[in-house]
Write an enzyme that holds these catalytic residues in place. Structure first.
Site, PDB file in Angstrom:
ATOM      1  N   CYS A 114       0.909  -1.396  -0.126  1.00 57.88           N
ATOM      2  CA  CYS A 114       0.076   0.213   0.430  1.00 57.88           C
ATOM      3  C   CYS A 114       1.102   1.170   0.444  1.00 57.88           C
ATOM      4  CB  CYS A 114      -1.095  -0.492   1.288  1.00 57.88           C
ATOM      5  SG  CYS A 114      -1.732  -1.847   1.353  1.00 57.88           S
ATOM      6  N   HIS A 258      -4.180   7.043   2.864  1.00 56.23           N
ATOM      7  CA  HIS A 258      -3.523   5.605   2.517  1.00 56.23           C
ATOM      8  C   HIS A 258      -4.917   5.341   2.778  1.00 56.23           C
ATOM      9  CE1 HIS A 258      -4.086   1.850   1.440  1.00 56.23           C
ATOM     10  NE2 HIS A 258      -3.574   1.373   2.237  1.00 56.23           N
ATOM     11  N   ASN A 288      -9.983  -0.462  -0.430  1.00 56.83           N
ATOM     12  CA  ASN A 288      -8.681  -0.471  -0.477  1.00 56.83           C
ATOM     13  C   ASN A 288      -8.114  -0.567  -2.039  1.00 56.83           C
ATOM     14  OD1 ASN A 288      -5.521  -0.101   0.158  1.00 56.83           O
ATOM     15  ND2 ASN A 288      -5.905  -1.198   1.669  1.00 56.83           N
TER      16      ASN A 288
HETATM   17  N1  COA Z   1     -18.485  -9.701   8.252  1.00 55.52           N
HETATM   18  C1  COA Z   1     -19.015 -10.152   9.711  1.00 55.52           C
HETATM   19  N2  COA Z   1     -17.666 -10.015  10.528  1.00 55.52           N
HETATM   20  C2  COA Z   1     -16.908 -10.825  10.168  1.00 55.52           C
HETATM   21  C3  COA Z   1     -16.081  -9.687   9.025  1.00 55.52           C
HETATM   22  C4  COA Z   1     -17.282  -9.934   7.760  1.00 55.52           C
HETATM   23  N3  COA Z   1     -16.412  -9.733   6.792  1.00 55.52           N
HETATM   24  N4  COA Z   1     -14.787 -10.404   9.158  1.00 55.52           N
HETATM   25  C5  COA Z   1     -14.531 -10.398  10.266  1.00 55.52           C
HETATM   26  N5  COA Z   1     -15.467 -10.701  10.438  1.00 55.52           N
HETATM   27  C6  COA Z   1     -15.570 -10.943  12.444  1.00 55.52           C
HETATM   28  C7  COA Z   1     -14.732 -11.773  12.573  1.00 55.52           C
HETATM   29  O1  COA Z   1     -14.762 -13.041  12.137  1.00 55.52           O
HETATM   30  C8  COA Z   1     -14.803 -11.463  14.244  1.00 55.52           C
HETATM   31  O2  COA Z   1     -15.925 -12.657  14.715  1.00 55.52           O
HETATM   32  P1  COA Z   1     -15.477 -12.804  16.462  1.00 55.52           P
HETATM   33  O3  COA Z   1     -15.197 -11.905  17.522  1.00 55.52           O
HETATM   34  O4  COA Z   1     -16.555 -14.053  16.617  1.00 55.52           O
HETATM   35  O5  COA Z   1     -13.831 -14.286  15.842  1.00 55.52           O
HETATM   36  C9  COA Z   1     -15.075 -10.101  14.598  1.00 55.52           C
HETATM   37  O6  COA Z   1     -15.645  -9.867  13.194  1.00 55.52           O
HETATM   38  C10 COA Z   1     -14.092  -8.820  14.616  1.00 55.52           C
HETATM   39  O7  COA Z   1     -12.882  -9.714  13.572  1.00 55.52           O
HETATM   40  P2  COA Z   1     -11.986  -8.421  13.683  1.00 55.52           P
HETATM   41  O8  COA Z   1     -10.684  -9.349  12.990  1.00 55.52           O
HETATM   42  O9  COA Z   1     -11.293  -7.988  14.930  1.00 55.52           O
HETATM   43  O10 COA Z   1     -12.218  -7.026  13.359  1.00 55.52           O
HETATM   44  P3  COA Z   1     -11.843  -5.866  12.876  1.00 55.52           P
HETATM   45  O11 COA Z   1     -12.707  -4.499  14.042  1.00 55.52           O
HETATM   46  O12 COA Z   1     -10.212  -5.660  13.462  1.00 55.52           O
HETATM   47  O13 COA Z   1     -12.235  -5.536  11.012  1.00 55.52           O
HETATM   48  C11 COA Z   1     -11.167  -5.357   9.731  1.00 55.52           C
HETATM   49  C12 COA Z   1     -11.306  -6.194  10.688  1.00 55.52           C
HETATM   50  C13 COA Z   1     -10.053  -6.327   8.739  1.00 55.52           C
HETATM   51  C14 COA Z   1     -11.746  -4.350   8.965  1.00 55.52           C
HETATM   52  C15 COA Z   1      -9.490  -4.372  10.465  1.00 55.52           C
HETATM   53  O14 COA Z   1      -8.946  -5.423  11.230  1.00 55.52           O
HETATM   54  C16 COA Z   1      -9.285  -3.595   9.747  1.00 55.52           C
HETATM   55  O15 COA Z   1      -9.220  -2.612   8.902  1.00 55.52           O
HETATM   56  N6  COA Z   1      -7.330  -4.288   9.800  1.00 55.52           N
HETATM   57  C17 COA Z   1      -7.104  -2.926   8.787  1.00 55.52           C
HETATM   58  C18 COA Z   1      -6.604  -3.361   7.146  1.00 55.52           C
HETATM   59  C19 COA Z   1      -5.774  -2.974   6.492  1.00 55.52           C
HETATM   60  O16 COA Z   1      -5.152  -1.566   7.205  1.00 55.52           O
HETATM   61  N7  COA Z   1      -4.992  -3.019   5.585  1.00 55.52           N
HETATM   62  C20 COA Z   1      -4.675  -3.404   4.695  1.00 55.52           C
HETATM   63  C21 COA Z   1      -3.043  -2.437   5.396  1.00 55.52           C
HETATM   64  S1  COA Z   1      -2.299  -1.805   3.957  1.00 55.52           S
END
Ligand code: COA
Length: 338
Positions: A114, A258, A288
């Site tokens: 990214c 970003h 993204n």
């Molecule tokens: N729909 C519904 N539920 C979802 C899901 C989806 N698409 N994706 C994950 N979940 C669930 C998980 O399974 C988890 O369930 P559990 O608590 O029963 O285990 C719950 O939601 C929370 O998951 P978690 O991964 O802790 O959520 P989060 O708040 O961290 O959000 C992201 C997930 C991916 C959106 C977030 O972590 C994120 O944005 N990370 C950085 C991404 C990023 O910047 N990437 C590129 C870098 S350049």
């Protein structure tokens, strides 16, 4: 020393939209969860299997050349930030060069996930500042749909396809003395590489039937630690750039972050003491797009930007890679006046 100014912006977005409602049909997710946790409503997808990253990069470049009113033959260099090159080699930059007909350009791809665009901007600015080049085309382009696993709900909701491009020229050559890229702070830390990677297909795990069965050729992400690091590092890098350039929050006209997650962008702006409206945000429409997010923001905000506006560009990505830069905008409205 010469400074490199952005003198034109171009973009390309595929027409096809992949909405949260579409994703509800594909994996166990909901529009409400996606909007609340990420801010994303829809993304663009380049469905045509015959068209790859070089196609989008070339379209963005053509728009830019048209706006600047120059031919591809004037380009000295083409740098493409991407993690979804058409092939490992030749570089996507070579394919863009030949499609554009940029007869005297050299070029290369830059792999920083990214952060690809910001790093490519730094490399391009170096070619200009050092006197090697007069016109450098810097592109951020990714066909993320080619490496996203549409059975993995934790990643497939995040990414989209797109391309953005800028032209770098010596500020003095376009009547914008003193403007352009003033500062760049860049860092990498590979110690947590497994949290965001595409493990298969390279020399460590070359493609085999087994690697494909294991889905090793798809992007993998451990979202929570990446989220934590992105929030910390983008703010840290932006504050470093503000501090070493003696900038107060009032001196910063725009934050160009970003676009990985709405919550990461809001937290970054907050830690910089910037009002949220100074942070460019279009993640709702495109998701993204990896290396394309920052130039796509510059494209969408270009009509509002004024000569002399101070922009802090900041990024975080797989690697980890991160950084921030200070860019003083060189022109008003939609094109440089010369
Ligand atoms: N729909 C519904 N539920 C979802 C899901 C989806 N698409 N994706 C994950 N979940 C669930 C998980 O399974 C988890 O369930 P559990 O608590 O029963 O285990 C719950 O939601 C929370 O998951 P978690 O991964 O802790 O959520 P989060 O708040 O961290 O959000 C992201 C997930 C991916 C959106 C977030 O972590 C994120 O944005 N990370 C950085 C991404 C990023 O910047 N990437 C590129 C870098 S350049």
């Amino acid at each position: 020393m010469r400074t490199a100014a952005v003198t034109a912006v171009g973009h390309f977005l595929p027409e096809e939209r992949l909405t949260n409602a579409d994703l509800e049909e594909m994996v166990d997710t909901s529009d409400e969860w996606i909007r609340k946790r990420t801010g994303i409503r829809e993304r663009r997808i380049l469905r045509d299997p015959e068209k790859a990253t070089s196609y989008m990069a070339t379209r963005a470049a053509e728009e830019l050349l048209d706006k600047r009113g120059i031919g591809a033959g004037e380009l000295d260099a083409i740098i493409v930030g991407t993690v979804t090159p058409d092939m490992f080699y030749p570089a996507t930059a070579c394919l863009v060069q030949t499609e554009l007909g940029a007869a005297r350009a050299f070029g290369y791809d830059l792999s920083a996930a990214c952060s690809g665009f910001l790093y490519a901007l730094g490399a391009g600015a170096g070619h200009v500042a050092g006197g090697q080049c007069e016109k450098v085309l810097v592109i951020g382009a990714d066909k993320m749909s080619s490496i996203v696993d549409y059975t993995d709900r934790s990643t497939c909701i995040l990414f989209g396809d797109g391309a953005g491009a800028v032209l770098l020229e010596p500020a003095g050559a376009v009547g914008a003395e003193g403007r352009g890229l003033h500062d760049l702070h860049q860092r990498v830390d590979g110690s947590e590489w497994e949290n965001l990677c595409q493990p298969g297909g390279g020399s460590r795990r070359p493609p085999t039937h087994q690697s494909v069965d294991r889905r090793d050729h798809f992007l993998k992400q451990n979202g929570r630690p990446v989220f934590k690091q992105a929030t910390r590092r983008m703010a840290e890098a932006s504050l470093e750039v503000m501090q070493r350039n003696d900038l107060t929050p009032e001196d910063v006209d725009y934050l160009v972050p970003h676009q990985a997650n709405r919550r990461i962008i809001e937290a970054t702006a907050q830690q910089m003491n910037l009002p949220p409206e100074k942070a460019m945000m279009n993640i709702g429409d495109y998701g993204n797009t990896t290396a394309a997010t920052i130039p796509l923001c510059l494209h969408d905000w270009e009509p509002e930007l004024r000569a002399g506006d101070r922009l802090i560009l900041t990024t975080f990505g797989g690697g980890y890679t991160w950084g921030a830069g200070l860019l003083e905008w060189a022109y008003d409205d939609a094109s440089i006046d010369n």
